[in-house]
Design an enzyme around this catalytic site. Structure first.
Site, mmCIF file in Angstrom:
data_model
loop_
_atom_site.group_PDB
_atom_site.id
_atom_site.type_symbol
_atom_site.label_atom_id
_atom_site.label_comp_id
_atom_site.label_asym_id
_atom_site.label_seq_id
_atom_site.Cartn_x
_atom_site.Cartn_y
_atom_site.Cartn_z
ATOM 1 N N ASN A 148 72.368 55.311 31.210
ATOM 2 C CA ASN A 148 73.231 54.111 31.251
ATOM 3 C C ASN A 148 74.703 54.473 31.396
ATOM 4 O O ASN A 148 75.442 53.825 32.132
ATOM 5 C CB ASN A 148 73.025 53.280 29.974
ATOM 6 C CG ASN A 148 71.699 52.563 29.989
ATOM 7 O OD1 ASN A 148 71.114 52.360 31.050
ATOM 8 N ND2 ASN A 148 71.213 52.192 28.809
ATOM 9 N N TYR B 90 66.435 66.443 19.531
ATOM 10 C CA TYR B 90 67.885 66.587 19.693
ATOM 11 C C TYR B 90 68.201 67.658 20.735
ATOM 12 O O TYR B 90 68.923 67.405 21.696
ATOM 13 C CB TYR B 90 68.495 66.949 18.336
ATOM 14 C CG TYR B 90 70.004 67.041 18.326
ATOM 15 C CD1 TYR B 90 70.785 65.888 18.368
ATOM 16 C CD2 TYR B 90 70.641 68.276 18.251
ATOM 17 C CE1 TYR B 90 72.176 65.978 18.341
ATOM 18 C CE2 TYR B 90 72.027 68.367 18.219
ATOM 19 C CZ TYR B 90 72.789 67.215 18.263
ATOM 20 O OH TYR B 90 74.161 67.302 18.239
HETATM 21 P P1 NAD Z 1 78.000 60.992 13.963
HETATM 22 O O1 NAD Z 1 76.575 60.795 13.575
HETATM 23 O O2 NAD Z 1 79.044 60.832 12.931
HETATM 24 O O3 NAD Z 1 78.389 60.038 15.174
HETATM 25 C C1 NAD Z 1 77.469 59.562 16.120
HETATM 26 C C2 NAD Z 1 77.835 58.129 16.447
HETATM 27 O O4 NAD Z 1 76.933 57.643 17.465
HETATM 28 C C3 NAD Z 1 77.657 57.198 15.241
HETATM 29 O O5 NAD Z 1 78.763 56.340 15.127
HETATM 30 C C4 NAD Z 1 76.391 56.421 15.560
HETATM 31 O O6 NAD Z 1 76.341 55.145 14.952
HETATM 32 C C5 NAD Z 1 76.473 56.350 17.085
HETATM 33 N N1 NAD Z 1 75.171 56.134 17.722
HETATM 34 C C6 NAD Z 1 74.013 56.806 17.493
HETATM 35 N N2 NAD Z 1 73.033 56.314 18.277
HETATM 36 C C7 NAD Z 1 73.601 55.316 19.018
HETATM 37 C C8 NAD Z 1 73.106 54.430 19.995
HETATM 38 N N3 NAD Z 1 71.814 54.459 20.390
HETATM 39 N N4 NAD Z 1 73.947 53.516 20.540
HETATM 40 C C9 NAD Z 1 75.258 53.467 20.154
HETATM 41 N N5 NAD Z 1 75.775 54.276 19.223
HETATM 42 C C10 NAD Z 1 74.958 55.199 18.665
HETATM 43 O O7 NAD Z 1 78.081 62.457 14.620
HETATM 44 P P2 NAD Z 1 79.327 63.282 15.143
HETATM 45 O O8 NAD Z 1 79.391 64.539 14.380
HETATM 46 O O9 NAD Z 1 80.529 62.415 15.242
HETATM 47 O O10 NAD Z 1 78.822 63.670 16.601
HETATM 48 C C11 NAD Z 1 79.267 62.969 17.749
HETATM 49 C C12 NAD Z 1 78.645 63.589 18.990
HETATM 50 O O11 NAD Z 1 79.012 64.973 19.083
HETATM 51 C C13 NAD Z 1 77.118 63.542 19.003
HETATM 52 O O12 NAD Z 1 76.686 63.281 20.315
HETATM 53 C C14 NAD Z 1 76.716 64.938 18.599
HETATM 54 O O13 NAD Z 1 75.467 65.305 19.147
HETATM 55 C C15 NAD Z 1 77.848 65.768 19.189
HETATM 56 N N6 NAD Z 1 78.000 67.028 18.448
HETATM 57 C C16 NAD Z 1 78.609 67.037 17.224
HETATM 58 C C17 NAD Z 1 78.712 68.231 16.521
HETATM 59 C C18 NAD Z 1 79.399 68.313 15.187
HETATM 60 O O14 NAD Z 1 79.375 69.399 14.605
HETATM 61 N N7 NAD Z 1 80.037 67.298 14.667
HETATM 62 C C19 NAD Z 1 78.176 69.414 17.059
HETATM 63 C C20 NAD Z 1 77.540 69.348 18.299
HETATM 64 C C21 NAD Z 1 77.464 68.149 18.991
#
Ligand code: NAD
Ligand code: UDP
Length: 329
Positions: free
Chosen positions: A104, A150
Site C-alpha cells: 500500500n 518479522y
Molecule cells: P514501535 O512499536 O514503537 O512503533 C511501531 C508503530 O507502528 C506503532 O506506533 C504501531 O502502533 C504502528 N503500527 C503497527 N502496525 C501498524 C499497522 N498495521 N498500521 C498502522 N500502524 C501500525 O516500534 P519502533 O521501535 O518505533 O520501530 C519503528 C520501525 O522501525 C518498525 O518498522 C521497526 O521494525 C523498525 N525498527 C526499529 C528498531 C528499533 O530498535 N527501535 C530496530 C529495527 C527496526
C-alpha cells in the site's frame, strides 16, 4: 513534487517510539507531517505535544488497509511492531502489516510521486554468520521459526521496495536499523533496554534471557533519526545500516543499568528464546562514506535520559497517577 515549497511527509507508524521522534524532527525542519497509525504498539500520548501544531495531522488507520488518497512528497514507512513479544503475539498480523502495508505504501508512492524510505532491520541478517554485519551479507534467517513473521516480513518488504524501484520507477531508500532505544519506548514494550530499566527502577530482578553472553549494539534515538533524514535526502538507493557499532553483551548492559539507576535488583535468568541472534554489530562504513553519518551518543550517555524518562513513569505508576503514566520527553 507539490507546488508549495513546503514538503508534506507521511510517517506510517508515527505514534510509535521512533515515529514520534521522527515527526518532531520533521516538524522542526519545517515540514508538514502526517502520521498514520493504528495504535497497535504506539500511543496517542506520543503525539500529545504535536496535535495543536497546524503542520501536523494524525490519521488513525491500518497501513494494511487501502490508504487514503494523500498528496505527499516523502513517505517514511515505519508501521510495524518492533518488539519480539509484540510481533510474535499475532504473526499473521505482523506479516499482513509488512506485506500488504508495504504494498500500500509503494502504491501510494507511485500515485503521488513520493520518495519512500523503509524502516528495515538488522533482523534481515538473522543469526549472523558474519561479524560485524555489512550490507552485502545476505543473512542466516529461519523462515519457519518464531521470528520469521518479522524477519521474513522485513526481507519481503525490502524485496517489494527493490521490485517497485526496478519495475515501476519508485524512488526508494532502505534503512537497516540496529537496536535503538530512548525515551518514549513503552514501559511494557518488551525489548531489553526498557525491560531492564523498568525492572531496575522497580527493584525487581533483572531478567536475562539465556546466559547473557549474546551481544547487541545499542543506538540512541537522536542519532538514528539523524541517519534517517540523511538517508532520505541522499541519492543512496541500496540498503544502508544505521546503528551504533559499540557492542555489549546483555550481561554488560544489565550491569550498566543497575549501576546507573542505583538499583538493588538481583539478576535472574530465563530461557533464551528460539533463534535469538548470538552476536550483532553493524558495519557502518557505508553510512559514514555516503551519508557522512556516524552515531555521537555512547550507550552510557543515552541511558541517562532514558532512565530519567522511565523513572517518571515508574514513580507515576507507583503513586497511581494514570493520567501521566507516559510522559512526553
Ligand atoms: P514501535 O512499536 O514503537 O512503533 C511501531 C508503530 O507502528 C506503532 O506506533 C504501531 O502502533 C504502528 N503500527 C503497527 N502496525 C501498524 C499497522 N498495521 N498500521 C498502522 N500502524 C501500525 O516500534 P519502533 O521501535 O518505533 O520501530 C519503528 C520501525 O522501525 C518498525 O518498522 C521497526 O521494525 C523498525 N525498527 C526499529 C528498531 C528499533 O530498535 N527501535 C530496530 C529495527 C527496526
Ligand atoms: N533480552 C533479555 N531480557 C529481556 C529482554 C531481552 O535478556 O528482558 C535479550 C534478548 O534475548 C536478546 C537481547 O536481549 O538477546 C535483545 O533483545 P530485544 O528484544 O531488545 O531485541 P532483539 O532480540 O530483537 O535484538
Amino acid at each position: 513534487m507539490r507546488s508549495s515549497c513546503q514538503k508534506t511527509v507521511l510517517v506510517t507508524g508515527g505514534a510509535g517510539f521512533l515515529g514520534s521522534h521522527l515527526c518532531d524532527r520533521l516538524l522542526r525542519d519545517g515540514r508538514k507531517v502526517i502520521s498514520l497509525d493504528n495504535f497497535h504498539t504506539g500511543s496517542r500520548l506520543n503525539h500529545r505535544h504535536q496535535v495543536s501544531n497546524p503542520d501536523f495531522e494524525l490519521i488513525e488507520a491500518d497501513v494494511a488497509d487501502r490508504l487514503p488518497d494523500l498528496r505527499v512528497d516523502e513517505i517514511y514507512h515505519l508501521a510495524c511492531p518492533a518488539s519480539p513479544p509484540h510481533y510474535q503475539e499475532s504473526p499473521v498480523t505482523t506479516l499482513r502489516t509488512n506485506l500488504l502495508g508495504t504494498f500500500n505504501v509503494l502504491d501510494l508512492a507511485m500515485r503521488t510521486g513520493a520518495r519512500a524510505l523503509l524502516a528495515s532491520t538488522s533482523e534481515v541478517y538473522g543469526d549472523p554468520l558474519v561479524h560485524p554485519q555489512r550490507e552485502d551479507y545476505w543473512g542466516n534467517v529461519n523462515s519457519f521459526g518464531e521470528r520469521a513473521c518479522y524477519d521474513e516480513g522485513k526481507r519481503a518488504a525490502e524485496a517489494l521496495f527493490h521490485a517497485h524501484a526496478a519495475e515501476k520507477g519508485v524512488d526508494t531508500r532502505i534503512a537497516r536499523i540496529f537496536n535503538t532505544y530512548g525515551p518514549r519506548m513503552q514501559p511494557e514494550d518488551g525489548r531489553v533496554v526498557s525491560n531492564f530499566v523498568v525492572e531496575a527502577l522497580q527493584g525487581q530482578p533483572i531478567t536475562i534471557y539465556g546466559d547473557g553472553s549474546q551481544t547487541r549494539s545499542f543506538c540512541y534515538v537522536d542519532d538514528l533519526i539523524e541517519g534517517f533524514v540523511r538517508l532520505m535526502e541522499s541519492d543512496v538507493r541500496t540498503p544502508v545500516n544505521l546503528g551504533n557499532p559499540g557492542e555489549f553483551s546483555v550481561t554488560e548492559l544489565a550491569a550498566m543499568v543497575v549501576a546507573m539507576t542505583g538499583s538493588q535488583s538481583s539478576i535472574s535468568h530465563l530461557p533464551l528464546p528460539s533463534d535469538d541472534p548470538r552476536r550483532r554489530r553493524p558495519d557502518i562504513s557505508k553510512a559514514e562514506r555516503l551519508l557522512d553519518w556516524r552515531p555521537t551518543i555512547s550507550l552510557e550517555a543515552g541511558l541517562g535520559p532514558t532512565i530519567t524518562y522511565f523513572r517518571e513513569i515508574v514513580s507515576d505508576q507507583s503513586s497511581g497517577d494514570r493520567s501521566t503514566t507516559q510522559r512526553v520527553t
